[in-house]
Design a protein around this motif. Structure first.
Motif, PDB file in Angstrom:
ATOM      1  N   LEU A  96      -2.536   1.890  -2.686  1.00 59.70           N
ATOM      2  CA  LEU A  96      -4.243   1.998  -2.478  1.00 59.70           C
ATOM      3  C   LEU A  96      -4.609   0.754  -1.905  1.00 59.70           C
ATOM      4  O   LEU A  96      -4.478   0.736  -0.667  1.00 59.70           O
ATOM      5  CB  LEU A  96      -4.839   2.316  -3.810  1.00 59.70           C
ATOM      6  N   ARG A  97      -3.448  -0.294  -2.311  1.00 60.59           N
ATOM      7  CA  ARG A  97      -4.443  -1.576  -1.442  1.00 60.59           C
ATOM      8  C   ARG A  97      -3.265  -1.578   0.108  1.00 60.59           C
ATOM      9  O   ARG A  97      -4.032  -2.041   0.718  1.00 60.59           O
ATOM     10  CB  ARG A  97      -3.405  -2.700  -2.016  1.00 60.59           C
ATOM     11  N   LEU A  98      -2.502  -0.834  -0.158  1.00 58.58           N
ATOM     12  CA  LEU A  98      -1.937  -0.861   1.317  1.00 58.58           C
ATOM     13  C   LEU A  98      -3.002   0.421   2.448  1.00 58.58           C
ATOM     14  O   LEU A  98      -2.649   0.335   3.550  1.00 58.58           O
ATOM     15  CB  LEU A  98      -0.026  -0.241   0.906  1.00 58.58           C
ATOM     16  N   ALA A  99      -3.260   1.446   1.795  1.00 57.93           N
ATOM     17  CA  ALA A  99      -3.843   1.735   2.542  1.00 57.93           C
ATOM     18  C   ALA A  99      -4.889   1.532   3.214  1.00 57.93           C
ATOM     19  O   ALA A  99      -5.285   1.652   4.186  1.00 57.93           O
ATOM     20  CB  ALA A  99      -4.094   3.041   1.590  1.00 57.93           C
ATOM     21  N   GLU A 100      -6.186   0.042   2.138  1.00 60.68           N
ATOM     22  CA  GLU A 100      -6.819  -0.476   2.639  1.00 60.68           C
ATOM     23  C   GLU A 100      -6.481  -1.328   3.816  1.00 60.68           C
ATOM     24  O   GLU A 100      -7.075  -1.296   4.934  1.00 60.68           O
ATOM     25  CB  GLU A 100      -7.423  -1.517   1.404  1.00 60.68           C
ATOM     26  N   MET A 101      -4.807  -1.978   3.446  1.00 61.58           N
ATOM     27  CA  MET A 101      -4.816  -2.819   5.179  1.00 61.58           C
ATOM     28  C   MET A 101      -4.715  -1.861   6.245  1.00 61.58           C
ATOM     29  O   MET A 101      -4.802  -2.610   7.336  1.00 61.58           O
ATOM     30  CB  MET A 101      -3.508  -3.187   4.795  1.00 61.58           C
ATOM     31  N   ALA A 102      -4.070  -0.417   5.584  1.00 64.98           N
ATOM     32  CA  ALA A 102      -3.774   0.163   6.703  1.00 64.98           C
ATOM     33  C   ALA A 102      -4.959   1.014   7.326  1.00 64.98           C
ATOM     34  O   ALA A 102      -5.341   1.508   7.945  1.00 64.98           O
ATOM     35  CB  ALA A 102      -3.151   1.505   6.612  1.00 64.98           C
ATOM     36  N   GLY A 103      -6.098   0.570   6.640  1.00 69.34           N
ATOM     37  CA  GLY A 103      -7.096   1.131   7.242  1.00 69.34           C
ATOM     38  C   GLY A 103      -7.671   2.419   7.048  1.00 69.34           C
ATOM     39  O   GLY A 103      -9.206   2.672   7.415  1.00 69.34           O
ATOM     40  N   LEU A 104      -7.242   3.027   5.983  1.00 68.00           N
ATOM     41  CA  LEU A 104      -7.451   4.317   5.437  1.00 68.00           C
ATOM     42  C   LEU A 104      -8.768   4.536   5.192  1.00 68.00           C
ATOM     43  O   LEU A 104      -8.707   6.708   5.028  1.00 68.00           O
ATOM     44  CB  LEU A 104      -5.842   5.208   4.965  1.00 68.00           C
ATOM     45  N   ASN A 110     -10.734  14.604   5.975  1.00 68.54           N
ATOM     46  CA  ASN A 110     -11.335  14.992   4.804  1.00 68.54           C
ATOM     47  C   ASN A 110      -9.913  15.024   3.639  1.00 68.54           C
ATOM     48  O   ASN A 110      -9.984  14.826   2.234  1.00 68.54           O
ATOM     49  CB  ASN A 110     -11.575  16.484   4.110  1.00 68.54           C
ATOM     50  N   ARG A 111      -8.643  15.192   4.162  1.00 67.15           N
ATOM     51  CA  ARG A 111      -7.844  15.591   4.117  1.00 67.15           C
ATOM     52  C   ARG A 111      -7.283  13.832   2.817  1.00 67.15           C
ATOM     53  O   ARG A 111      -6.182  13.871   2.175  1.00 67.15           O
ATOM     54  CB  ARG A 111      -6.379  15.761   5.109  1.00 67.15           C
ATOM     55  N   ILE A 112      -7.765  13.410   4.026  1.00 67.75           N
ATOM     56  CA  ILE A 112      -7.291  11.313   3.880  1.00 67.75           C
ATOM     57  C   ILE A 112      -8.338  10.822   2.572  1.00 67.75           C
ATOM     58  O   ILE A 112      -7.797  10.733   1.567  1.00 67.75           O
ATOM     59  CB  ILE A 112      -7.720  10.571   4.791  1.00 67.75           C
ATOM     60  N   THR A 113      -9.163  11.301   3.093  1.00 71.14           N
ATOM     61  CA  THR A 113     -10.253  11.487   1.800  1.00 71.14           C
ATOM     62  C   THR A 113     -10.066  11.721   0.483  1.00 71.14           C
ATOM     63  O   THR A 113     -10.345  11.090  -0.976  1.00 71.14           O
ATOM     64  CB  THR A 113     -11.636  11.532   2.191  1.00 71.14           C
ATOM     65  N   ALA A 114      -9.099  13.064   0.590  1.00 67.06           N
ATOM     66  CA  ALA A 114      -9.130  13.545  -0.613  1.00 67.06           C
ATOM     67  C   ALA A 114      -7.573  12.965  -1.499  1.00 67.06           C
ATOM     68  O   ALA A 114      -8.102  13.278  -2.912  1.00 67.06           O
ATOM     69  CB  ALA A 114      -8.709  15.221  -0.736  1.00 67.06           C
ATOM     70  N   LEU A 115      -6.805  13.356  -0.206  1.00 70.71           N
ATOM     71  CA  LEU A 115      -5.752  11.574  -1.023  1.00 70.71           C
ATOM     72  C   LEU A 115      -5.688  10.611  -1.805  1.00 70.71           C
ATOM     73  O   LEU A 115      -5.174  10.804  -2.712  1.00 70.71           O
ATOM     74  CB  LEU A 115      -4.982  12.090   0.306  1.00 70.71           C
ATOM     75  N   LEU A 116      -7.077   9.249  -1.123  1.00 74.96           N
ATOM     76  CA  LEU A 116      -7.215   8.753  -1.767  1.00 74.96           C
ATOM     77  C   LEU A 116      -7.871   8.804  -3.060  1.00 74.96           C
ATOM     78  O   LEU A 116      -7.857   8.488  -3.948  1.00 74.96           O
ATOM     79  CB  LEU A 116      -7.652   7.619  -0.889  1.00 74.96           C
ATOM     80  N   THR A 144       3.262  10.021  -2.771  1.00 76.57           N
ATOM     81  CA  THR A 144       4.014  10.168  -1.603  1.00 76.57           C
ATOM     82  C   THR A 144       3.276  10.661  -0.850  1.00 76.57           C
ATOM     83  O   THR A 144       3.668   9.392   0.630  1.00 76.57           O
ATOM     84  CB  THR A 144       5.687  11.380  -1.881  1.00 76.57           C
ATOM     85  N   GLU A 145       2.448  10.768  -0.768  1.00 79.56           N
ATOM     86  CA  GLU A 145       1.136  11.857   0.441  1.00 79.56           C
ATOM     87  C   GLU A 145       0.573  10.595   1.580  1.00 79.56           C
ATOM     88  O   GLU A 145       1.076  10.614   2.484  1.00 79.56           O
ATOM     89  CB  GLU A 145       0.703  12.818   0.223  1.00 79.56           C
ATOM     90  N   LEU A 146       0.073   9.913   0.488  1.00 83.44           N
ATOM     91  CA  LEU A 146      -1.129   8.761   0.743  1.00 83.44           C
ATOM     92  C   LEU A 146       0.396   7.307   1.346  1.00 83.44           C
ATOM     93  O   LEU A 146      -0.039   6.824   2.505  1.00 83.44           O
ATOM     94  CB  LEU A 146      -1.105   8.425  -0.392  1.00 83.44           C
ATOM     95  N   LEU A 147       1.502   7.594   0.989  1.00 83.05           N
ATOM     96  CA  LEU A 147       3.004   6.451   1.861  1.00 83.05           C
ATOM     97  C   LEU A 147       3.188   6.846   2.909  1.00 83.05           C
ATOM     98  O   LEU A 147       2.549   6.194   4.272  1.00 83.05           O
ATOM     99  CB  LEU A 147       3.551   6.642   0.930  1.00 83.05           C
ATOM    100  N   VAL A 148       2.768   8.522   2.980  1.00 81.51           N
ATOM    101  CA  VAL A 148       2.732   8.650   4.208  1.00 81.51           C
ATOM    102  C   VAL A 148       2.141   8.197   5.010  1.00 81.51           C
ATOM    103  O   VAL A 148       2.807   8.174   6.347  1.00 81.51           O
ATOM    104  CB  VAL A 148       3.461  10.714   4.897  1.00 81.51           C
ATOM    105  N   GLU A 149       0.586   8.942   5.114  1.00 79.30           N
ATOM    106  CA  GLU A 149      -0.527   8.158   5.583  1.00 79.30           C
ATOM    107  C   GLU A 149      -0.249   6.602   6.214  1.00 79.30           C
ATOM    108  O   GLU A 149      -0.488   6.587   7.326  1.00 79.30           O
ATOM    109  CB  GLU A 149      -1.454   8.548   4.736  1.00 79.30           C
ATOM    110  N   ILE A 150       0.124   5.947   5.038  1.00 81.06           N
ATOM    111  CA  ILE A 150       0.065   4.241   5.256  1.00 81.06           C
ATOM    112  C   ILE A 150       1.111   4.122   6.674  1.00 81.06           C
ATOM    113  O   ILE A 150       1.445   3.200   7.565  1.00 81.06           O
ATOM    114  CB  ILE A 150      -0.380   3.430   4.215  1.00 81.06           C
TER     115      ILE A 150
END
Ligand SMILES: Nc1ncnc2c1ncn2[C@@H]1O[C@H](COP(=O)(O)OP(=O)(O)O)[C@@H](O)[C@H]1O
Ligand SMILES: [Mg+2]
Length: 415
Positions: A96-104, A110-116, A144-150
């Motif tokens: 989740l921290r990585l997702a933050e660095m990535a600006g997700l 909606n897909r990304i919000t749901a994933l988070l 995995t899916e969140l990592l893919v978005e990152i």
């Protein structure tokens, strides 16, 4: 002057020491292979770095991570898995921290919000069955899916993602271990299509590097039970002691330029290491990074002059001996009985008689073949011995401890 604040040696664990020695192969693997290949969209396996305690596994990857961070990469802290904690929860939190660095979190899809949201609930409550039933997706798949978005975001921003999971031998729950390995493995093997200007759609891997570090026991779990898939996704290295020449090179700047001390008065003070003092540090530590730092630290404290003398090293080492003994005993005590009997018997024989048969006889094994598994594990899994025509020790501190007075050093320091 030579006090705790100025001491450049640091035998504590989990810090990148200022006096760094060797490991050039692993550092160059990151710099020259892993990072450039990932940046270019090529697949590269994750790295598993295993070894006996104190060989510098954690420090090595923290050093790589620090370098990556300076290069603008997105790096997790050392995700240190304590025994008995939920590893998926820990990893989810850091992803989740990585997702933050990535600006997700700012993304509107909606897909990304749901994933988070999904991964947030994993980070909050771990892998609970109830959660799985309610949402219908395995937690590790959401990860995995969140990592893919990152990974996509990293491609867009030209960064590489580095994930460091430490003490992986503590993942004792098989189902959790397999979820983690699948989740991280699926992310690094995922191929995605990206639009390259003037070229069109190109299929590439995600720029995600995974480092797993821990004790050699991990090899049993990941190796035997996860089988070929694990091997295709992670390359395993077993760390060995550091070579004397690398230790000498590390100390060389202390001899030649010295170590500059911050001085409140503004004038610069420099502490140098005498050449024979450096040689003595190299000699007493037997390639163990932990003992190298310990010997240096104690020598630093042993006097207060501008030069660390050989006498300082000897005085310091004398105080460090109990710790040196427990360091080696700890490694020996961790060995299963058969392996411990094997190394002990091996040490009792003169070097030229150290064949498998003679060691087995000495150890009192009923058949010579009983020595097969222990000796193979001591070599291949732990890197403690080498099985040539005659067997040799690769772990030099264990050898010294079992075959000589070490860590005792004969002479008294000059007064
Ligand atoms: N390459 C190195 N050069 C010098 N000191 C090192 C090196 N690697 C590790 N150390 C030191 O050795 C000690 C043990 O390192 P650590 O990474 O905690 O070992 P491990 O994780 O394998 O148990 C630490 O004090 C660290 O500063
Ligand atoms: Mg460690």
């Amino acid at each position: 002057m030579r006090d705790a604040l100025s001491n450049p040696f640091q035998p504590g664990s989990d810090v990148v020491p200022e006096i760094w020695a060797g490991r050039t192969e692993q550092l160059s693997d990151w710099r020259d292979v892993l990072r450039p290949r990932l940046q270019a969209g090529l697949f590269e396996r994750g790295r598993t770095i295993l070894g006996e305690p104190g060989l510098g596994k954690s420090s090595l990857v923290r050093r790589i991570a620090a370098q990556a961070e300076r290069d603008g990469d997105w790096v997790t802290p050392q995700i240190r898995l304590a025994l008995g904690t939920d590893p998926v929860k820990r990893i989810a939190t850091e992803v989740l921290r990585l997702a933050e660095m990535a600006g997700l979190p700012a993304a509107r899809e909606n897909r990304i919000t749901a994933l988070l949201d999904r991964v947030q609930s994993v980070a909050a409550s771990g892998v609970s069955v109830g959660l799985r039933d309610r949402v219908g997706v395995e937690p590790h798949i959401a990860l995995t899916e969140l990592l893919v978005e990152i990974g996509y975001a990293a491609i867009r921003q030209g960064a590489v993602v580095l994930i460091h999971v430490d003490e992986v031998q503590n993942i004792t729950d098989e189902s959790l271990l397999s979820q983690i390995l699948i989740s991280l493995g699926d992310a690094i093997t995922r191929e995605v299509d990206v639009d390259v200007p003037a070229v069109g759609v190109v299929t590439r891997s995600l720029p995600i590097a995974v480092y797993l570090t821990g004790l050699t026991e991990f090899d049993d779990r990941s190796g035997a039970r996860k089988g070929a898939t694990f091997a295709r996704r992670f390359a395993t290295t077993t760390l060995e002691p550091i070579g004397d020449d690398d230790l000498r090179s590390a100390l060389r700047p202390l001899i030649v330029s010295g170590w500059e001390l911050p001085s409140p008065a503004g004038e610069m003070r420099v502490v140098r290491l005498a050449p024979d003092a450096a040689e003595t540090i190299v000699d007493v530590c037997r390639g163990e990074p932990f003992l190298f730092q310990l010997a240096g630290q104690r020598a630093w404290y042993a006097g207060d002059g501008d030069v660390i003398t050989r006498g300082d090293v000897l005085t310091g080492w004398r105080q460090a001996q109990p710790e040196a003994v427990s360091h080696v005993e700890r490694i020996l005590e961790r060995l299963p009985q058969r392996e411990r009997e094997f190394v002990t018997a091996m040490a009792e024989l003169p070097p030229r008689d150290r064949s498998q048969g003679q060691i087995a006889a000495r150890a009192g094994f009923a058949k010579a073949t009983d020595a097969g598994t222990p000796s193979q594990r001591l070599d291949r899994v732990r890197g403690i011995i080498g099985r040539g025509k005659v067997y040799t020790f690769r772990h030099r501190a264990i050898e010294a401890f079992l075959t000589s007075d070490w860590p005792a050093i004969g002479e008294r320091p000059p007064r």
